[in-house]
Motif scaffolding. Structure first.
Motif, PDB file in Angstrom:
ATOM      1  N   LEU A   1       0.824  -1.203   0.000  1.00 29.73           N
ATOM      2  CA  LEU A   1       0.000   0.000   0.000  1.00 29.73           C
ATOM      3  C   LEU A   1       0.866   1.263   0.000  1.00 29.73           C
ATOM      4  CD1 LEU A   1      -2.744  -0.990   2.606  1.00 29.73           C
ATOM      5  CD2 LEU A   1      -3.030  -0.779   0.135  1.00 29.73           C
ATOM      6  N   PRO A   2       0.613   2.193  -0.915  1.00 32.24           N
ATOM      7  CA  PRO A   2       1.349   3.458  -0.906  1.00 32.24           C
ATOM      8  C   PRO A   2       0.805   4.392   0.171  1.00 32.24           C
ATOM      9  CG  PRO A   2      -0.258   3.471  -2.668  1.00 32.24           C
ATOM     10  CD  PRO A   2      -0.328   2.107  -2.038  1.00 32.24           C
ATOM     11  N   GLU A   3       1.457   5.517   0.343  1.00 34.53           N
ATOM     12  CA  GLU A   3       0.983   6.513   1.300  1.00 34.53           C
ATOM     13  C   GLU A   3      -0.365   7.068   0.847  1.00 34.53           C
ATOM     14  OE1 GLU A   3       2.071   7.472   4.143  1.00 34.53           O
ATOM     15  OE2 GLU A   3       4.026   6.453   4.211  1.00 34.53           O
ATOM     16  N   PRO A   4      -1.317   7.238   1.773  1.00 39.94           N
ATOM     17  CA  PRO A   4      -2.620   7.792   1.397  1.00 39.94           C
ATOM     18  C   PRO A   4      -2.511   9.258   1.020  1.00 39.94           C
ATOM     19  CG  PRO A   4      -2.458   7.542   3.786  1.00 39.94           C
ATOM     20  CD  PRO A   4      -1.240   6.896   3.209  1.00 39.94           C
ATOM     21  N   VAL A   5      -3.495   9.720   0.243  1.00 41.67           N
ATOM     22  CA  VAL A   5      -3.485  11.109  -0.223  1.00 41.67           C
ATOM     23  C   VAL A   5      -4.673  11.906   0.307  1.00 41.67           C
ATOM     24  CG1 VAL A   5      -2.182  10.583  -2.312  1.00 41.67           C
ATOM     25  CG2 VAL A   5      -4.683  10.422  -2.339  1.00 41.67           C
ATOM     26  N   GLY A   6      -5.506  11.254   1.121  1.00 37.84           N
ATOM     27  CA  GLY A   6      -6.672  11.953   1.658  1.00 37.84           C
ATOM     28  C   GLY A   6      -7.581  10.974   2.364  1.00 37.84           C
ATOM     29  N   GLU A   7      -8.837  11.380   2.531  1.00 30.56           N
ATOM     30  CA  GLU A   7      -9.819  10.519   3.184  1.00 30.56           C
ATOM     31  C   GLU A   7     -11.078  10.439   2.355  1.00 30.56           C
ATOM     32  OE1 GLU A   7     -10.557  11.916   7.139  1.00 30.56           O
ATOM     33  OE2 GLU A   7      -8.748  10.949   7.953  1.00 30.56           O
ATOM     34  N   GLY A   8     -11.850   9.381   2.584  1.00 36.15           N
ATOM     35  CA  GLY A   8     -13.120   9.212   1.918  1.00 36.15           C
ATOM     36  C   GLY A   8     -14.083   8.482   2.820  1.00 36.15           C
ATOM     37  N   THR A   9     -15.312   8.287   2.345  1.00 39.53           N
ATOM     38  CA  THR A   9     -16.339   7.578   3.102  1.00 39.53           C
ATOM     39  C   THR A   9     -16.918   6.474   2.233  1.00 39.53           C
ATOM     40  OG1 THR A   9     -16.905   9.590   4.323  1.00 39.53           O
ATOM     41  CG2 THR A   9     -18.492   7.785   4.377  1.00 39.53           C
TER      42      THR A   9
ATOM     43  N   TYR B   1     -12.239   6.164   5.485  1.00 41.22           N
ATOM     44  CA  TYR B   1     -11.061   5.391   5.110  1.00 41.22           C
ATOM     45  C   TYR B   1      -9.978   6.317   4.559  1.00 41.22           C
ATOM     46  CZ  TYR B   1     -12.632   5.836   0.210  1.00 41.22           C
ATOM     47  OH  TYR B   1     -13.015   6.324  -1.020  1.00 41.22           O
ATOM     48  N   ARG B   2      -8.778   5.795   4.479  1.00 38.81           N
ATOM     49  CA  ARG B   2      -7.652   6.530   3.919  1.00 38.81           C
ATOM     50  C   ARG B   2      -7.571   6.244   2.422  1.00 38.81           C
ATOM     51  NH1 ARG B   2      -2.808   5.931   8.442  1.00 38.81           N
ATOM     52  NH2 ARG B   2      -4.077   6.549  10.250  1.00 38.81           N
ATOM     53  N   ALA B   3      -7.668   7.291   1.626  1.00 39.05           N
ATOM     54  CA  ALA B   3      -7.750   7.144   0.178  1.00 39.05           C
ATOM     55  C   ALA B   3      -6.360   7.067  -0.454  1.00 39.05           C
ATOM     56  CB  ALA B   3      -8.522   8.311  -0.426  1.00 39.05           C
ATOM     57  N   LEU B   4      -6.240   6.214  -1.478  1.00 35.90           N
ATOM     58  CA  LEU B   4      -4.983   6.032  -2.191  1.00 35.90           C
ATOM     59  C   LEU B   4      -4.978   6.850  -3.480  1.00 35.90           C
ATOM     60  CD1 LEU B   4      -4.482   2.173  -1.875  1.00 35.90           C
ATOM     61  CD2 LEU B   4      -3.537   3.985  -0.441  1.00 35.90           C
ATOM     62  N   PRO B   5      -3.798   7.156  -4.009  1.00 34.90           N
ATOM     63  CA  PRO B   5      -3.726   7.843  -5.298  1.00 34.90           C
ATOM     64  C   PRO B   5      -4.312   6.972  -6.403  1.00 34.90           C
ATOM     65  CG  PRO B   5      -1.551   7.077  -4.613  1.00 34.90           C
ATOM     66  CD  PRO B   5      -2.451   6.890  -3.442  1.00 34.90           C
TER      67      PRO B   5
ATOM     68  N   GLN C   1      -2.441   1.638  -9.922  1.00 36.45           N
ATOM     69  CA  GLN C   1      -3.511   0.857  -9.329  1.00 36.45           C
ATOM     70  C   GLN C   1      -2.974  -0.402  -8.653  1.00 36.45           C
ATOM     71  OE1 GLN C   1      -6.407  -0.060 -12.351  1.00 36.45           O
ATOM     72  NE2 GLN C   1      -7.525   1.845 -12.018  1.00 36.45           N
ATOM     73  N   LEU C   2      -3.568  -0.721  -7.512  1.00 35.08           N
ATOM     74  CA  LEU C   2      -3.324  -2.012  -6.866  1.00 35.08           C
ATOM     75  C   LEU C   2      -4.550  -2.890  -7.104  1.00 35.08           C
ATOM     76  CD1 LEU C   2      -1.744  -1.225  -3.372  1.00 35.08           C
ATOM     77  CD2 LEU C   2      -0.648  -2.285  -5.340  1.00 35.08           C
TER      78      LEU C   2
END
Length: 308
Positions: free
Chosen positions: A258-266, A277-281, A285-286
């Motif tokens: 998992l890369p570093e998150p770039v923000g948050e989401g629901t 949750y912590r959002a990924l770039p 893609q993973l």
């Protein structure tokens, strides 16, 4: 006066990392008619091999560079001619069968452990496409031509770099599908013989024995090094969903990918409701393999099987 025709020149050094790999759409039966090529789908990790004049670079399906994890394949790929780019699957054989757990260990190896794991669990590379040769982009060429050049390039080298078996005979393909499952062959990948390599699109077909699907990881809950659940988007649906709690093995694998998150989401978690949750770039893609189940209350539960 009609001007003379000028042949388009091949794009020199056009295929460089990261490349978007060709994908496959799941089907429930083999297609009818002629013009199809059938390849066994090995249970491994997707890997693109770049052989340049300066060395070897290995790229995962997600676009991540994973060269340091496979020093044995790097050494083998140095025998390829400069300007070659291969697409295929890295596998580890154990007692004549593909060992996916061993492949997972290899893919998650740190630079410090990679050499020891290469000796204990040597990797093989099942190549199924040739994207470039001598720096010339072969992706627009039909499958049959790319396959012919792939075999010609790899045959003198031998293991651990080998072309996957292929047949255009439907009956042979069905025999493979029915008899090879116990040796780590997930099913078949089916390609049009006259089609070019279309990166980023589901131009191929895949017939699997299992009812699993591929999903894109868009986020996670809990700590990045050991997440509790993944937030996913499923094929044909862009709405994020929260997976069921991860198994210990998947948590460990996720911690290394998992890369570093770039923000948050629901997103909505089954039986819980909305969670943050912590959002990924968006790139790279993973991809994970998931199984979607329905409870007695008709609620869909997405269980993560493994990273692809």
């Amino acid at each position: 006066m009609t001007p003379p025709r000028v042949r388009p020149q091949s794009r020199s050094a056009a295929v460089t990392p990261p490349v978007r790999v060709a994908l496959a759409e799941s089907v429930t039966a083999l297609p009818e008619g002629a013009g199809w090529a059938y390849e066994p789908k090995f249970d491994g990790h997707r890997l693109v091999v770049f052989r340049t004049g300066n060395g070897v670079t290995l790229q995962a399906r997600s676009g991540r560079i994973v060269t340091s994890a496979f020093p044995d394949l790097v050494e083998a790929a140095e025998r390829l001619p400069a300007g070659a780019v291969l697409d295929g699957e890295v596998v580890v054989w154990s007692d004549g069968c593909v060992d996916f757990a061993a492949v997972q260990k290899r893919a998650a190896a740190t630079r410090a452990r990679a050499a020891a794991l290469a000796r204990a669990l040597p990797a093989s590379y099942a190549a199924f496409d040739l994207l470039a040769e001598g720096g010339a982009d072969l992706r627009p060429a039909p499958y049959t031509r790319r396959r012919e050049r792939l075999v010609r390039m790899l045959e003198p080298l031998g293991p651990p770099l080998q072309p996957v078996p292929v047949t255009t005979d439907r009956a042979t393909a069905l025999t493979w599908y029915e008899t090879l499952v116990d040796c780590g062959v997930e099913g078949l990948v089916i390609k049009r013989v006259d089609q070019g390599y279309r990166g980023g699109t589901r131009a191929w077909l895949k017939l699997r024995h299992s009812d699993t699907r591929d999903a894109v990881v868009v986020g996670f809950t809990g700590p990045r090094t050991r997440p509790g659940a993944l937030v996913l988007t499923l094929p044909g649906d862009g709405v994020p969903v929260v997976s069921s709690p991860l198994s210990a093995g998947v948590r460990t694998a996720a911690g290394g990918l998992l890369p570093e998150p770039v923000g948050e989401g629901t997103a909505t978690a089954t039986g819980i409701g909305d969670v943050t949750y912590r959002a990924l770039p968006a790139e790279p893609q993973l991809i994970v393999e998931v199984r979607q189940e329905t409870t007695r209350h008709a609620v869909a539960v997405v269980a993560v099987e493994r990273f692809r």
